[in-house]
Design a protein around this motif. Structure first.
Motif, PDB file in Angstrom:
ATOM      1  N   ASP A  27       0.790  -1.289  -0.078  1.00 34.92           N
ATOM      2  CA  ASP A  27       0.005  -0.172   0.015  1.00 34.92           C
ATOM      3  C   ASP A  27       0.921   1.356  -0.005  1.00 34.92           C
ATOM      4  N   ASP A  28       2.113   1.303   0.083  1.00 36.41           N
ATOM      5  CA  ASP A  28       2.939   2.373  -0.054  1.00 36.41           C
ATOM      6  C   ASP A  28       3.484   2.915  -1.293  1.00 36.41           C
ATOM      7  N   THR A  29       2.372   3.093  -2.186  1.00 36.12           N
ATOM      8  CA  THR A  29       2.268   3.712  -3.535  1.00 36.12           C
ATOM      9  C   THR A  29       2.159   5.304  -3.211  1.00 36.12           C
ATOM     10  N   PRO A  30       3.085   6.232  -3.608  1.00 38.99           N
ATOM     11  CA  PRO A  30       2.858   7.575  -3.589  1.00 38.99           C
ATOM     12  C   PRO A  30       1.634   7.926  -3.897  1.00 38.99           C
ATOM     13  N   ILE A  31       1.072   9.120  -3.001  1.00 35.00           N
ATOM     14  CA  ILE A  31      -0.064   9.683  -3.446  1.00 35.00           C
ATOM     15  C   ILE A  31      -0.031  10.993  -4.418  1.00 35.00           C
ATOM     16  N   MET A  32      -0.163  10.830  -5.621  1.00 33.18           N
ATOM     17  CA  MET A  32      -0.102  12.004  -6.628  1.00 33.18           C
ATOM     18  C   MET A  32      -1.329  13.080  -6.553  1.00 33.18           C
ATOM     19  N   LEU A  33      -0.793  14.139  -6.271  1.00 35.23           N
ATOM     20  CA  LEU A  33      -1.762  15.216  -6.036  1.00 35.23           C
ATOM     21  C   LEU A  33      -2.667  15.359  -7.504  1.00 35.23           C
ATOM     22  N   PRO A  34      -4.047  15.694  -7.192  1.00 40.12           N
ATOM     23  CA  PRO A  34      -4.727  15.700  -8.417  1.00 40.12           C
ATOM     24  C   PRO A  34      -4.281  17.157  -9.427  1.00 40.12           C
ATOM     25  N   ALA A  35      -4.567  17.136 -10.557  1.00 32.30           N
ATOM     26  CA  ALA A  35      -4.282  18.108 -11.458  1.00 32.30           C
ATOM     27  C   ALA A  35      -4.378  19.401 -11.108  1.00 32.30           C
ATOM     28  N   ASP A  36      -5.520  20.016 -10.416  1.00 29.97           N
ATOM     29  CA  ASP A  36      -5.988  21.178  -9.788  1.00 29.97           C
ATOM     30  C   ASP A  36      -5.427  21.455  -8.583  1.00 29.97           C
ATOM     31  N   VAL A  37      -4.396  20.714  -8.161  1.00 34.09           N
ATOM     32  CA  VAL A  37      -3.969  21.023  -6.760  1.00 34.09           C
ATOM     33  C   VAL A  37      -2.191  21.128  -6.873  1.00 34.09           C
ATOM     34  N   ALA A  38      -1.573  22.398  -6.540  1.00 31.84           N
ATOM     35  CA  ALA A  38      -0.335  22.414  -6.535  1.00 31.84           C
ATOM     36  C   ALA A  38       0.484  22.107  -5.313  1.00 31.84           C
ATOM     37  N   SER A  39       1.596  21.466  -5.345  1.00 31.63           N
ATOM     38  CA  SER A  39       2.474  21.162  -4.105  1.00 31.63           C
ATOM     39  C   SER A  39       2.617  22.320  -3.186  1.00 31.63           C
ATOM     40  N   GLN A  40       2.675  23.532  -3.796  1.00 26.67           N
ATOM     41  CA  GLN A  40       2.816  24.533  -3.036  1.00 26.67           C
ATOM     42  C   GLN A  40       1.524  25.458  -2.333  1.00 26.67           C
ATOM     43  N   ASP A  41       0.557  24.883  -2.784  1.00 29.93           N
ATOM     44  CA  ASP A  41      -0.851  25.109  -2.310  1.00 29.93           C
ATOM     45  C   ASP A  41      -1.169  24.704  -0.665  1.00 29.93           C
ATOM     46  N   TRP A  42      -1.716  25.676   0.220  1.00 31.87           N
ATOM     47  CA  TRP A  42      -1.605  25.516   1.424  1.00 31.87           C
ATOM     48  C   TRP A  42      -2.539  24.218   2.065  1.00 31.87           C
ATOM     49  N   TYR A  43      -3.443  23.936   1.143  1.00 30.64           N
ATOM     50  CA  TYR A  43      -4.354  22.873   1.413  1.00 30.64           C
ATOM     51  C   TYR A  43      -3.673  21.437   0.774  1.00 30.64           C
ATOM     52  N   ALA A  44      -2.454  21.469   0.156  1.00 33.11           N
ATOM     53  CA  ALA A  44      -2.054  20.358  -0.626  1.00 33.11           C
ATOM     54  C   ALA A  44      -1.742  19.159   0.422  1.00 33.11           C
ATOM     55  N   PRO A  45      -0.933  19.430   1.572  1.00 30.36           N
ATOM     56  CA  PRO A  45      -0.983  18.238   2.407  1.00 30.36           C
ATOM     57  C   PRO A  45      -2.327  17.541   2.932  1.00 30.36           C
ATOM     58  N   ALA A  46      -3.137  18.534   2.973  1.00 34.64           N
ATOM     59  CA  ALA A  46      -4.581  17.954   3.436  1.00 34.64           C
ATOM     60  C   ALA A  46      -5.029  17.154   2.342  1.00 34.64           C
ATOM     61  N   VAL A  47      -4.827  17.520   1.136  1.00 44.35           N
ATOM     62  CA  VAL A  47      -5.745  16.928   0.077  1.00 44.35           C
ATOM     63  C   VAL A  47      -4.870  15.455  -0.164  1.00 44.35           C
ATOM     64  N   ARG A  48      -3.698  15.581  -0.129  1.00 53.27           N
ATOM     65  CA  ARG A  48      -2.888  14.332  -0.156  1.00 53.27           C
ATOM     66  C   ARG A  48      -3.159  13.288   1.130  1.00 53.27           C
ATOM     67  N   TYR A  49      -3.714  13.780   2.187  1.00 53.63           N
ATOM     68  CA  TYR A  49      -4.162  13.054   3.400  1.00 53.63           C
ATOM     69  C   TYR A  49      -5.538  12.539   3.209  1.00 53.63           C
ATOM     70  N   VAL A  50      -6.356  13.141   2.748  1.00 54.68           N
ATOM     71  CA  VAL A  50      -7.844  12.743   2.616  1.00 54.68           C
ATOM     72  C   VAL A  50      -7.910  11.608   1.357  1.00 54.68           C
ATOM     73  N   MET A  51      -6.885  11.891   0.593  1.00 59.47           N
ATOM     74  CA  MET A  51      -6.499  10.899  -0.604  1.00 59.47           C
ATOM     75  C   MET A  51      -6.188   9.690   0.032  1.00 59.47           C
ATOM     76  N   GLU A  52      -5.209   9.768   0.667  1.00 60.60           N
ATOM     77  CA  GLU A  52      -4.438   8.414   1.066  1.00 60.60           C
ATOM     78  C   GLU A  52      -5.456   7.655   1.916  1.00 60.60           C
ATOM     79  N   TYR A  53      -6.292   8.249   2.568  1.00 57.01           N
ATOM     80  CA  TYR A  53      -7.056   7.481   3.298  1.00 57.01           C
ATOM     81  C   TYR A  53      -8.698   7.423   3.124  1.00 57.01           C
ATOM     82  N   ASP A  54      -9.108   7.918   1.654  1.00 56.92           N
ATOM     83  CA  ASP A  54     -10.121   7.687   1.084  1.00 56.92           C
ATOM     84  C   ASP A  54     -11.343   8.231   1.993  1.00 56.92           C
ATOM     85  N   LEU A  55     -10.988   9.584   2.261  1.00 58.71           N
ATOM     86  CA  LEU A  55     -12.152  10.390   3.187  1.00 58.71           C
ATOM     87  C   LEU A  55     -12.892  11.288   2.424  1.00 58.71           C
ATOM     88  N   MET A  56     -12.532  11.767   1.023  1.00 57.62           N
ATOM     89  CA  MET A  56     -13.158  12.451   0.065  1.00 57.62           C
ATOM     90  C   MET A  56     -12.722  11.842  -1.385  1.00 57.62           C
TER      91      MET A  56
END
Length: 232
Positions: A27-56
């Motif tokens: 399960d250790d596949t890196p989570i890639m951010l969606p096309a409309d989320v940049a790595s420098q966006d303030w919410y990027a770590p949170a988006v990566r988190y909710v994607m990893e745990y399938d919360l959204m």
């Protein structure tokens, strides 16, 4: 992402120890951010988190790259869904299917989206989102002060089940905001609670914007903040 890895993030003890190295590695596949989320966006770590745990959910437009739609306003039933998923990830105490009896008696039960009855029932049964005037208003937008109340009730539920540590709000934290007078009296304690427990914060103009609608980026950030407050 399997349910086992979700539990490994939140739980300690026998459940976590029973997981095999092979299961984690798979399960250790890196989570890639969606096309409309940049790595420098303030919410990027949170988006990566909710994607990893399938919360959204992440959108998949036809012939296009996956998108998160961070600025899109969320509905009450979407917030309920996110809270429901977070609760089920946090503990097996919430693994059971919630009874639909309570929400089925609400006047607009038929308006609940096909994917959301269980989430709406969970939040209704636990007093997190109970509606008003015998209506659930599932498709309505949720304001930031309403969201604060939802987060406060959610964290109290987790704390009552020994899953999180919380700090009581004293009502004074709201006065640090330039628009504190716009926060309605019923929401002051909830907003204060969220500030004290680092679940929400103001904008770069030191405003809370209590009547503004909550968007997907803000929900993702709140969910990651809940995880930070949970016992591990």
């Amino acid at each position: 992402m399997t349910f086992k890895k979700v539990l490994s993030f939140f739980l300690t003890g026998a459940t976590a120890l029973s997981m095999t190295t092979a299961a984690l590695a798979a399960d250790d596949t890196p989570i890639m951010l969606p096309a409309d989320v940049a790595s420098q966006d303030w919410y990027a770590p949170a988006v990566r988190y909710v994607m990893e745990y399938d919360l959204m959910d992440v959108g998949h437009p036809e012939n296009g790259a996956p998108v998160f739609e961070p600025s899109r306003t969320v509905s009450r039933q979407e917030v309920a869904d996110a809270i429901y998923r977070a609760a089920r990830c946090l503990s097996t105490k919430f693994a059971g299917e919630p009874s639909l009896e309570g929400i089925s008696k609400m006047a607009d039960y038929a308006d609940v989206g096909q994917s959301y009855p269980s989430a709406m029932a969970f939040c209704y049964n636990h007093g997190i989102m109970t509606g008003s005037d015998k209506k659930l208003n599932p498709g309505a937008a949720i304001t930031r002060q309403e969201f604060a109340a939802v987060l406060q009730r959610t964290m109290k539920l987790f704390a009552e089940n020994g899953l999180a540590e919380i700090v009581p709000g004293d009502g004074m934290a709201v006065y640090e905001f330039s628009d504190s007078r716009s926060i309605q009296n019923w929401a002051i304690s909830s907003v204060s609670f969220c500030i004290k427990n680092h679940l929400m914060q103001g904008d770069n103009r030191n405003a809370f914007n209590p009547l503004g609608n909550v968007n997907r980026a803000q929900v993702a950030k709140a969910l990651s903040n809940i995880a930070a407050a949970a016992k591990k």
